[in-house]
Design an enzyme around this catalytic site. Sequence first.
Site, PDB file in Angstrom:
ATOM      1  N   PRO A   2       0.849  -1.207   0.000  1.00  0.00           N
ATOM      2  CA  PRO A   2       0.000   0.000   0.000  1.00  0.00           C
ATOM      3  C   PRO A   2       0.875   1.245   0.000  1.00  0.00           C
ATOM      4  O   PRO A   2       1.778   1.370   0.820  1.00  0.00           O
ATOM      5  CB  PRO A   2      -0.792  -0.096   1.313  1.00  0.00           C
ATOM      6  CG  PRO A   2      -0.547  -1.457   1.862  1.00  0.00           C
ATOM      7  CD  PRO A   2       0.724  -1.963   1.242  1.00  0.00           C
ATOM      8  N   GLU A   3       0.639   2.124  -0.944  1.00  0.00           N
ATOM      9  CA  GLU A   3       1.342   3.402  -0.966  1.00  0.00           C
ATOM     10  C   GLU A   3       0.450   4.446  -0.309  1.00  0.00           C
ATOM     11  O   GLU A   3      -0.686   4.172   0.066  1.00  0.00           O
ATOM     12  CB  GLU A   3       1.675   3.784  -2.412  1.00  0.00           C
ATOM     13  CG  GLU A   3       2.745   2.897  -3.023  1.00  0.00           C
ATOM     14  CD  GLU A   3       4.120   3.568  -3.086  1.00  0.00           C
ATOM     15  OE1 GLU A   3       4.220   4.762  -2.740  1.00  0.00           O
ATOM     16  OE2 GLU A   3       5.079   2.898  -3.470  1.00  0.00           O
ATOM     17  N   LYS A  58       2.615   6.879   6.264  1.00  0.00           N
ATOM     18  CA  LYS A  58       1.788   5.686   6.103  1.00  0.00           C
ATOM     19  C   LYS A  58       1.356   5.110   7.452  1.00  0.00           C
ATOM     20  O   LYS A  58       0.911   3.977   7.540  1.00  0.00           O
ATOM     21  CB  LYS A  58       2.549   4.648   5.275  1.00  0.00           C
ATOM     22  CG  LYS A  58       2.724   5.121   3.828  1.00  0.00           C
ATOM     23  CD  LYS A  58       3.021   3.971   2.901  1.00  0.00           C
ATOM     24  CE  LYS A  58       4.445   4.012   2.420  1.00  0.00           C
ATOM     25  NZ  LYS A  58       4.752   2.877   1.542  1.00  0.00           N
ATOM     26  N   HIS A  92      -7.604 -14.078   6.279  1.00  0.00           N
ATOM     27  CA  HIS A  92      -6.379 -13.388   6.682  1.00  0.00           C
ATOM     28  C   HIS A  92      -6.634 -12.300   7.723  1.00  0.00           C
ATOM     29  O   HIS A  92      -5.890 -11.311   7.788  1.00  0.00           O
ATOM     30  CB  HIS A  92      -5.657 -12.770   5.474  1.00  0.00           C
ATOM     31  CG  HIS A  92      -5.290 -13.752   4.410  1.00  0.00           C
ATOM     32  ND1 HIS A  92      -4.601 -14.915   4.672  1.00  0.00           N
ATOM     33  CD2 HIS A  92      -5.525 -13.755   3.071  1.00  0.00           C
ATOM     34  CE1 HIS A  92      -4.417 -15.576   3.551  1.00  0.00           C
ATOM     35  NE2 HIS A  92      -4.987 -14.910   2.558  1.00  0.00           N
ATOM     36  N   ARG A 111       0.097 -11.255   4.381  1.00  0.00           N
ATOM     37  CA  ARG A 111       1.499 -11.464   4.757  1.00  0.00           C
ATOM     38  C   ARG A 111       1.708 -11.428   6.267  1.00  0.00           C
ATOM     39  O   ARG A 111       2.781 -11.788   6.750  1.00  0.00           O
ATOM     40  CB  ARG A 111       2.369 -10.387   4.110  1.00  0.00           C
ATOM     41  CG  ARG A 111       2.287 -10.330   2.592  1.00  0.00           C
ATOM     42  CD  ARG A 111       3.205 -11.288   1.906  1.00  0.00           C
ATOM     43  NE  ARG A 111       4.606 -11.044   2.221  1.00  0.00           N
ATOM     44  CZ  ARG A 111       5.413 -10.229   1.537  1.00  0.00           C
ATOM     45  NH1 ARG A 111       4.970  -9.600   0.487  1.00  0.00           N
ATOM     46  NH2 ARG A 111       6.679 -10.061   1.886  1.00  0.00           N
ATOM     47  N   ARG A 150      21.661  14.728   3.274  1.00  0.00           N
ATOM     48  CA  ARG A 150      21.710  13.274   3.085  1.00  0.00           C
ATOM     49  C   ARG A 150      22.798  12.861   2.129  1.00  0.00           C
ATOM     50  O   ARG A 150      23.022  13.539   1.120  1.00  0.00           O
ATOM     51  CB  ARG A 150      20.351  12.790   2.535  1.00  0.00           C
ATOM     52  CG  ARG A 150      19.218  13.014   3.496  1.00  0.00           C
ATOM     53  CD  ARG A 150      19.306  12.004   4.606  1.00  0.00           C
ATOM     54  NE  ARG A 150      18.565  12.493   5.772  1.00  0.00           N
ATOM     55  CZ  ARG A 150      18.244  11.740   6.813  1.00  0.00           C
ATOM     56  NH1 ARG A 150      18.603  10.472   6.818  1.00  0.00           N
ATOM     57  NH2 ARG A 150      17.601  12.239   7.827  1.00  0.00           N
ATOM     58  N   ARG A 250      15.819  -2.220  -3.502  1.00  0.00           N
ATOM     59  CA  ARG A 250      14.495  -1.987  -4.084  1.00  0.00           C
ATOM     60  C   ARG A 250      14.629  -1.715  -5.578  1.00  0.00           C
ATOM     61  O   ARG A 250      15.556  -1.043  -6.015  1.00  0.00           O
ATOM     62  CB  ARG A 250      13.819  -0.755  -3.431  1.00  0.00           C
ATOM     63  CG  ARG A 250      13.767  -0.769  -1.909  1.00  0.00           C
ATOM     64  CD  ARG A 250      12.849  -1.842  -1.354  1.00  0.00           C
ATOM     65  NE  ARG A 250      11.476  -1.688  -1.763  1.00  0.00           N
ATOM     66  CZ  ARG A 250      10.578  -0.897  -1.166  1.00  0.00           C
ATOM     67  NH1 ARG A 250      10.930  -0.138  -0.164  1.00  0.00           N
ATOM     68  NH2 ARG A 250       9.339  -0.862  -1.591  1.00  0.00           N
TER      69      ARG A 250
END
Length: 261
Positions: A2-3, A58, A92, A111, A150, A250
Amino acid sequence: MPELPEVEAARRVVERAAVGRTIRALTVTHPALERSISPGERRSVEGRRVTAVERRGKHQLIRLDDGRVLHVHFRMAGDWSVGRRRDPAPRHTRALLDFTNGDRVALVDSRALSTLTLHESAADALPALGPEATDPSLTAAQLGDALGRRRGPIKPVLLDQRVVAGLGNIYAAEALWHARISPRVPARSLSAQRVGRLLDGMRFVLTAADSDPGRYSRGEGVERFRVYGREGEPCERCGRAIRRIVQAGRSTFYCPHCQRR
Ligand SMILES: [Zn+2]
């Protein structure tokens, strides 16, 4: 996975189902959740009313009328399923929130990686998070400052929720395509102009997706992505082949021709 737009859609689902309702029981049905929220904690939410359901990045925060917060993160495959208490639990199911009016919200996850924890406050529940990518008050200068601190290429840096909250693997790649920036370019080397384009790209992909979040969960999402999942297909802007690389474990998809370093 899920984004952000899907998590926001899920938040609205649980908000409609839960706000103003009083919890009758919280049941967990998976060993990992039995460890993360104790029997005493589960009992302690009985009789509490849900006052709000909020999202940061999220993370979903279910606020209770005693100030405490149930924190939920879907990780790879979580979702909500709303029904009635007398219905069979969905496949689930990992946790069930039963309300005194007979409604029930199930946390479902094929999952079983979703997390559910109870906290004294929202501040306790959340890790350090950067500004929301979609927050209109976030400026390109602020984003540029965060990126400038960064090391490493821009794509993995965009997934660091301490830099900017809410951008996942798919939309980070899509935003970089819109901004015509290579995922391999060092985050700290971006000009102010490119950071501005990146912020526009992030907002574009997140809000365009938000207009129909269900499309992604129905498996139709790839059709509207410009680079994600399109290795070898022609770039819609320049016609050259989309390439896939792996960064920080990724998959990243990009056009090596029009996304410049
Ligand atoms: Zn291209």
